[in-house]
Design a protein around this motif. Structure first.
Motif, short mmCIF file in Angstrom:
data_model
loop_
_atom_site.label_atom_id
_atom_site.label_comp_id
_atom_site.label_asym_id
_atom_site.label_seq_id
_atom_site.Cartn_x
_atom_site.Cartn_y
_atom_site.Cartn_z
N GLY A 113 -18.01 -1.74 2.38
CA GLY A 113 -17.68 -1.25 3.71
C GLY A 113 -16.30 -1.69 4.14
O GLY A 113 -15.51 -0.92 4.69
N VAL A 114 -15.98 -2.97 3.85
CA VAL A 114 -14.67 -3.52 4.23
C VAL A 114 -13.55 -2.78 3.49
O VAL A 114 -12.55 -2.38 4.09
CB VAL A 114 -14.63 -5.03 3.90
N ILE A 115 -13.75 -2.57 2.18
CA ILE A 115 -12.72 -1.89 1.39
C ILE A 115 -12.55 -0.44 1.86
O ILE A 115 -11.43 0.04 2.03
CB ILE A 115 -13.08 -1.93 -0.12
N ASN A 116 -13.68 0.23 2.13
CA ASN A 116 -13.60 1.60 2.63
C ASN A 116 -12.79 1.69 3.91
O ASN A 116 -11.94 2.56 4.07
CB ASN A 116 -15.01 2.15 2.89
N GLU A 117 -13.08 0.76 4.81
CA GLU A 117 -12.40 0.74 6.10
C GLU A 117 -10.90 0.51 5.91
O GLU A 117 -10.07 1.16 6.54
CB GLU A 117 -12.99 -0.36 6.96
N LEU A 118 -10.59 -0.46 5.04
CA LEU A 118 -9.19 -0.77 4.74
C LEU A 118 -8.45 0.45 4.20
O LEU A 118 -7.34 0.76 4.63
CB LEU A 118 -9.12 -1.87 3.66
N ILE A 119 -9.10 1.15 3.27
CA ILE A 119 -8.47 2.32 2.67
C ILE A 119 -8.19 3.35 3.76
O ILE A 119 -7.09 3.89 3.86
CB ILE A 119 -9.38 2.91 1.56
N ARG A 120 -9.19 3.59 4.60
CA ARG A 120 -9.03 4.58 5.66
C ARG A 120 -7.86 4.20 6.59
O ARG A 120 -6.98 5.00 6.87
CB ARG A 120 -10.33 4.66 6.46
N GLU A 121 -7.86 2.94 7.02
CA GLU A 121 -6.81 2.47 7.94
C GLU A 121 -5.42 2.62 7.32
O GLU A 121 -4.49 3.12 7.94
CB GLU A 121 -7.01 0.98 8.24
N ILE A 122 -5.33 2.16 6.06
CA ILE A 122 -4.02 2.14 5.40
C ILE A 122 -3.50 3.56 5.20
O ILE A 122 -2.34 3.86 5.46
CB ILE A 122 -4.11 1.37 4.06
N VAL A 123 -4.39 4.44 4.76
CA VAL A 123 -3.97 5.82 4.52
C VAL A 123 -3.50 6.46 5.82
O VAL A 123 -2.47 7.14 5.86
CB VAL A 123 -5.13 6.62 3.88
N VAL A 124 -4.22 6.20 6.90
CA VAL A 124 -3.84 6.79 8.19
C VAL A 124 -2.52 6.20 8.68
O VAL A 124 -1.61 6.94 9.05
CB VAL A 124 -4.96 6.57 9.23
N GLU A 125 -2.38 4.88 8.62
CA GLU A 125 -1.16 4.29 9.19
C GLU A 125 0.08 4.57 8.34
O GLU A 125 1.18 4.63 8.85
CB GLU A 125 -1.34 2.79 9.47
N MET A 126 -0.11 4.76 7.02
CA MET A 126 1.04 5.08 6.18
C MET A 126 1.32 6.58 6.15
O MET A 126 2.37 7.01 5.69
CB MET A 126 0.81 4.61 4.74
N GLY A 127 0.37 7.37 6.60
CA GLY A 127 0.54 8.82 6.54
C GLY A 127 0.56 9.35 5.13
O GLY A 127 1.12 10.41 4.84
N ALA A 128 -0.05 8.60 4.23
CA ALA A 128 -0.01 8.98 2.81
C ALA A 128 -1.05 10.04 2.49
O ALA A 128 -2.04 10.20 3.21
CB ALA A 128 -0.24 7.75 1.95
N THR A 129 -0.81 10.75 1.39
CA THR A 129 -1.81 11.65 0.84
C THR A 129 -2.69 10.81 -0.08
O THR A 129 -2.17 10.04 -0.88
CB THR A 129 -1.13 12.77 0.03
N ALA A 130 -4.00 10.94 0.06
CA ALA A 130 -4.88 10.08 -0.74
C ALA A 130 -5.85 10.92 -1.55
O ALA A 130 -6.31 11.97 -1.11
CB ALA A 130 -5.67 9.13 0.16
N MET A 131 -6.12 10.45 -2.75
CA MET A 131 -7.14 11.10 -3.56
C MET A 131 -8.02 9.99 -4.12
O MET A 131 -7.54 9.06 -4.76
CB MET A 131 -6.48 11.88 -4.69
N THR A 132 -9.31 10.08 -3.82
CA THR A 132 -10.24 9.03 -4.21
C THR A 132 -11.30 9.63 -5.12
O THR A 132 -11.78 10.74 -4.84
CB THR A 132 -10.94 8.45 -2.96
N ILE A 133 -11.65 8.96 -6.19
CA ILE A 133 -12.80 9.43 -6.94
C ILE A 133 -13.90 8.37 -6.83
O ILE A 133 -13.64 7.17 -6.87
CB ILE A 133 -12.48 9.74 -8.42
N THR A 134 -15.09 8.83 -6.60
CA THR A 134 -16.18 7.89 -6.36
C THR A 134 -17.52 8.60 -6.56
O THR A 134 -17.58 9.81 -6.62
CB THR A 134 -16.10 7.33 -4.91
N HIS A 135 -18.59 7.82 -6.71
CA HIS A 135 -19.91 8.42 -6.56
C HIS A 135 -20.71 7.65 -5.52
O HIS A 135 -21.92 7.73 -5.46
CB HIS A 135 -20.65 8.53 -7.90
#
Lengths: 252, 262
Positions: free
Chosen positions: A177-199
């Protein structure tokens, strides 16, 4: 949403008789967070490595920001990317801060050592690690901390595009949960394009703007995350609800 | 299965292994050429090179020194035993020196370094491959050949002649110690005898050989590491292959180089 950042047209890749990708068509818009889901061994990692040029596709076209990914200066191309590897892939001969600042210590983005270290410590702080961690070696860290360091390394050079390869695999639910949140925050604040693969479906709901499901070498379904539950697609339904029965054959 | 099928089994097996062998030679040759081409083109990684020099050169000193010391001593005893059969005990110092610098110093030193260095390089790079660190290097705009292979190959090629030279000196000293303490040679005469018969070409040919062996050792370590299979088993196999192929290639190229320098 603006222009497309990543466009894939009929990308195919086989390893011997194993046809992993059988014609992938997928667009990711600038600043969008795309999550690719699919079972183990369906070629999610291969797809990601095709874009980065770590694996050469047999045919098809991959455009990044409108330019052909396989042509031109590969180093300059890769400088636009950051990637978080599944196992972290930290260099175990280097201290944590040297891992994070790897790109800043050599090559075209080289900076003075003290400045690179400062940036590294700042990025470590951004992912919730204290500055004391900077001088440790990767082997001295827990799995969750290694993931965070990997995340800090991926964002160290302020990339425009970030790839996350199974960011929560091997972590406990809280750390996930912590990592997911971090990824979301970072992607939004950097304005980056993100591609995640997961199951991991909790990752999908936390990170994604859009979802694409990879099955049998093609994109089976793609759409906004909000439409996922009401898609009516039997493959997607079976996957998101984790049912053993359905159109996707499982090996027992 | 018909008789014709059975008859073709053997030629098919021979053909398959011949093709596999050719494929390996081809891919090693391409790997070597790619290493050389990256060696000449920037960016360079001097820090990695110095690190490799320390690990390959300096840390191999004890192994190479011990090997040379005992080999020189045994050589003196053997040559004395052989020489005494036709009253030629006096050749011990010169033959020990020539044998060490032309052949045993570089070859045994090379084999010891192959065991130590090819194994550690293959294990290190193989583990990096398995844990996606090689892919990570690439995504961080760093070419794995330039960052991993070139520094190690260059360091081994430069360090190995120095190691062989030190091994030569220690080996000759081993022969001297045995000659003086066990075989009743006069100390001054032993040294003079060694010095008088040894030619510069003996030493240089041995050092050129050593450089070639150093290149082979690091190249094999990197080649097998980069092609390591998955998991612990893959890395283990890569390590074994690196040591075996480096050793065999050292012995084979030693024969070729000896013909050249003969």
């Amino acid at each position: 949403m603006g222009a497309q950042m990543i466009e894939m047209q009929d990308v195919r890749k086989s390893f011997g008789s194993n046809h992993v990708l059988r014609g992938i068509d997928l667009d990711i818009a600038k600043g969008e967070s795309m999550v690719i889901i699919g079972g183990s061994g369906t070629g999610k990692s291969v797809l990601l490595k095709c874009i980065l040029g770590l694996v050469q596709p047999d045919s098809g076209k991959i455009l990044v920001d409108g330019r052909d990914a396989t042509r031109g200066d590969h180093d300059a191309f890769l400088a636009r990317f950051g990637m978080l590897f599944q196992g972290g892939a930290l260099f175990d001969s280097l201290a944590v801060w040297q891992n994070v600042a790897f790109r800043l210590l050599r090559g075209s983005l080289k900076r003075p050592k003290a400045e690179a270290r400062e940036i590294a410590i700042e990025k470590l702080r951004r992912v919730g690690l204290k500055s004391e961690v900077a001088d440790l070696f990767p082997a001295e860290l827990s799995g969750g901390m290694q993931k965070r360091v990997g995340l800090a390394r991926a964002i160290a050079a302020e990339p425009e595009i970030i790839f996350f390869d199974e960011p929560t695999t091997g972590l406990d639910p809280i750390m996930s949960g912590v990592i997911n949140e971090l990824i979301r925050e970072i992607v939004v604040e950097m304005g980056a394009t993100a591609m995640t693969i997961t199951h991991d479906m909790s990752s999908v709901r936390a990170i994604a703007d859009k979802v694409a499901m990879l099955h049998d070498g093609v994109i089976q379904w793609t759409g906004p995350v909000a439409d996922m539950d009401a898609s009516g697609d039997p493959y997607l339904d079976q996957f998101i609800h984790g049912r053993a029965e359905g159109p996707i054959e499982s090996v027992r | 299965m018909t008789a014709a099928d059975i008859l073709t089994l053997i030629p098919a097996a021979v053909g398959r292994s011949t093709l596999a062998f050719c494929r390996i030679i081809g891919s090693v040759a391409i790997f070597a050429l790619s290493t050389l081409s990256h060696l000449l083109r920037p960016p360079f990684y001097p820090k990695e090179f110095l690190h490799a020099l320390l690990h390959i050169g300096y840390f191999s000193l004890p192994v190479v020194g011990m090997t040379a010391l005992f080999t020189g001593g045994a050589l003196a005893l053997q040559i004395y035993s052989g020489g005494s059969r036709f009253n030629a005990e006096s050749v011990v110092p010169s033959i020990v020196a020539i044998g060490m610098v032309r052949e045993l110093g570089p070859v045994l030193g090379g084999l010891m370094v192959a065991g130590r260095v090819a194994a550690s390089i293959a294990a290190e790079i193989g583990t990096m491959k398995v844990t996606e660190q090689i892919d990570a290097l690439t995504t961080l705009s760093t070419h794995p050949m330039k960052y991993l292979t070139v520094p190690r190959v260059l360091a081994a090629t430069l360090a190995m002649p120095v190691l062989a030279a030190i091994g030569d000196v220690i080996g000759i000293m081993g022969g001297y110690l045995v000659g003086v303490t066990r075989l009743d040679f006069n100390s001054a005469a032993y040294i003079k005898n060694t010095y008088d018969f040894l030619e510069v070409a003996d030493v240089t040919s041995g050092l050129w050989k050593a450089a070639a062996f150093g290149f082979i050792v690091a190249l094999m370590g990197c080649y097998h590491g980069m092609r390591s299979g998955r998991g612990a088993q893959g890395v283990g196999k890569a390590t074994t292959n690196a040591v075996v192929s480096a050793s065999v290639m050292i012995l084979a190229s030693n024969y070729v180089l000896t013909e050249v320098f003969f």
